[in-house]
Design an enzyme around this catalytic site. Structure first.
Site, PDB file in Angstrom:
ATOM      1  N   CYS A 119      22.960 -32.289  76.997  1.00 16.59           N
ATOM      2  CA  CYS A 119      23.496 -31.854  75.471  1.00 16.59           C
ATOM      3  C   CYS A 119      23.649 -33.015  74.518  1.00 16.59           C
ATOM      4  O   CYS A 119      22.883 -33.791  74.407  1.00 16.59           O
ATOM      5  CB  CYS A 119      24.400 -30.856  75.904  1.00 16.59           C
ATOM      6  SG  CYS A 119      24.757 -29.715  74.318  1.00 16.59           S
TER       7      CYS A 119
ATOM      8  N   HIS B 263      21.612 -26.294  78.696  1.00 17.63           N
ATOM      9  CA  HIS B 263      22.433 -26.302  79.779  1.00 17.63           C
ATOM     10  C   HIS B 263      21.937 -25.713  80.971  1.00 17.63           C
ATOM     11  O   HIS B 263      22.026 -24.355  81.150  1.00 17.63           O
ATOM     12  CB  HIS B 263      23.874 -25.745  79.382  1.00 17.63           C
ATOM     13  CG  HIS B 263      24.462 -26.277  78.172  1.00 17.63           C
ATOM     14  ND1 HIS B 263      25.784 -26.540  78.350  1.00 17.63           N
ATOM     15  CD2 HIS B 263      24.061 -26.912  76.929  1.00 17.63           C
ATOM     16  CE1 HIS B 263      26.516 -27.066  77.215  1.00 17.63           C
ATOM     17  NE2 HIS B 263      25.200 -27.470  76.258  1.00 17.63           N
TER      18      HIS B 263
ATOM     19  N   GLU C 287      22.829 -25.592  83.905  1.00 20.28           N
ATOM     20  CA  GLU C 287      23.715 -25.149  85.124  1.00 20.28           C
ATOM     21  C   GLU C 287      23.850 -23.612  85.199  1.00 20.28           C
ATOM     22  O   GLU C 287      24.404 -23.106  86.258  1.00 20.28           O
ATOM     23  CB  GLU C 287      25.115 -25.589  84.953  1.00 20.28           C
ATOM     24  CG  GLU C 287      26.078 -24.771  83.889  1.00 20.28           C
ATOM     25  CD  GLU C 287      25.862 -25.368  82.306  1.00 20.28           C
ATOM     26  OE1 GLU C 287      25.995 -24.483  81.465  1.00 20.28           O
ATOM     27  OE2 GLU C 287      24.926 -25.925  82.036  1.00 20.28           O
TER      28      GLU C 287
END
Length: 378
Positions: free
Chosen positions: A272, A355, A357
């Protein structure tokens, strides 16, 4: 039950209307963006990348699962406020510790409901993200307009000092274990990395630990010379550049330090804001999207495998197409074809805009953390 108060909203395009407040009282100013996630509002509200912003949720009803003490992405709520169609104060979830209203008041975050969010989001997609002011104290449109006019543009504000850690620490939590409802640990570390905290989400750090990396989190005001000295001494094996809020072009000191890092052969992984800072440090400034990408349901295409991945995203800025001069484009957004990932040529450096994750999004992109671990172990 929360007692709703009147709230008055004024937008930079002149839109003015009355709604209801269920969060903190006062007058708040920020940029308004919208998020299309169907769940995970606690993770969204506590994502430091939302600093200085009002979040309009497209999900029509928010609040029924409350807030717990495990799912936050940072120690405190990060956004300026949330805007909802309907707020439900009746909490029905076995993990809940408190209502969303109580949580917002504790963290001085405004909560607004009773808004036609569908129409508001249509306005934002047409006219773009914009500044707004909301108040439970000021009722006159003229006063709100005057107050908003005195606010500096969000692209001129450096939010990093507010969200970055003040001191270095070792992050020990791994990914969440749903069989025990607790965060795990990783006893077998393959390598050690420093994670530069521009507003890092907890679950990103958890994923780094989960792939066998010992993670030392350091402040945004880092020294490239110190990092490179530790790398040459074998104390660390890589650098992670985290997500974070605001316009990357205002982070002059951080960019200068990253310029020094990329001249070496130290492995670097950026997510990001970290992705954007790497682009700028290589000489390719970012540009602002009309209304950004915010949600946990954004499809991207992995250009290396041909697979389509559903990702979580939260950004208003993007790297330019000209980055292809020095990097291979690895991922593209299937909504607008913007760049979602790059791998720099002849360097152990890669980064992604989304993102990976997977909190609250899906798990398809986790392989990126494994790739970083492999680079650090070479």
């Amino acid at each position: 039950m929360s007692i709703l108060k009147e709230a008055y909203l004024y937008f930079a395009n002149g839109l003015f209307f009355k709604a209801q407040s269920f969060g903190s009282d006062g007058t708040f100013v920020g940029e308004v963006v919208f998020n299309t996630s169907m769940s995970g509002y606690q993770e969204v509200i506590t994502d430091p990348s939302y600093s200085g912003q009002f979040i309009v949720f497209s999900m029509p009803e928010i609040g029924i699962v409350g807030v717990n003490n495990q799912d936050s992405e940072s120690p405190r709520a990060a956004c300026t406020g949330v805007i909802l169609s309907s707020y439900n104060d009746f909490v029905s979830n076995f993990r809940s510790e408190q209502s969303l209203s109580t949580y917002l008041k504790e963290h001085n975050i405004m909560g607004i409901c009773g808004v036609d969010t569908r129409n508001l989001i249509k306005m934002l997609t047409t006219q773009g993200a914009m500044m707004m002011i909301a108040s439970t104290q000021i009722t006159q449109e003229s006063e709100l307009k005057a107050s908003l006019s005195r606010t500096p543009p969000i692209q001129d504000i450096n939010f990093i000092k507010e969200v970055s850690t003040k001191t270095s620490y070792v992050h020990t939590d791994s990914t969440f274990d749903f069989t025990h409802f607790a965060y795990g640990t990783s006893p077998n570390f393959k390598a050690k990395v420093v994670a530069i905290d521009f507003g890092a989400k907890r679950n990103i750090l958890n994923e780094l630990v989960a792939v066998g990396l010992e993670v030392e989190v350091i402040p945004h005001s880092f020294s490239a010379a110190e990092i490179l000295s530790r790398f040459k001494a074998g104390e660390i094996q890589g650098v992670f550049l985290s997500n974070g809020p605001g316009d990357p072009l205002v982070l002059h000191n951080e960019i200068e330090q990253i310029k020094q890092l990329i001249q070496s052969d130290i492995p670097i992984f950026g997510i990001c804001l970290g992705h954007q800072l790497l682009s700028i440090a290589h000489g390719f400034p970012t540009y602002k999207l009309k209304f950004g990408h915010h949600g946990s349901n954004h499809p991207i295409k992995n250009l290396q495998s041909g697979a389509v991945e559903i990702t979580a995203q939260n950004h208003n800025y993007c790297v330019p197409e000209s980055i292809a001069q020095i990097a291979t484009i690895t991922h593209r957004n299937l909504f607008d074809n913007t760049i979602e990932g790059v791998r720099y040529k002849d360097k152990p450096i890669f980064s992604v805009q989304h993102h990976p994750e997977a909190s609250p999004g899906p798990r398809e992109a986790r392989i990126l953390f494994e790739e970083f671990a492999k680079l650090c172990c070479k």
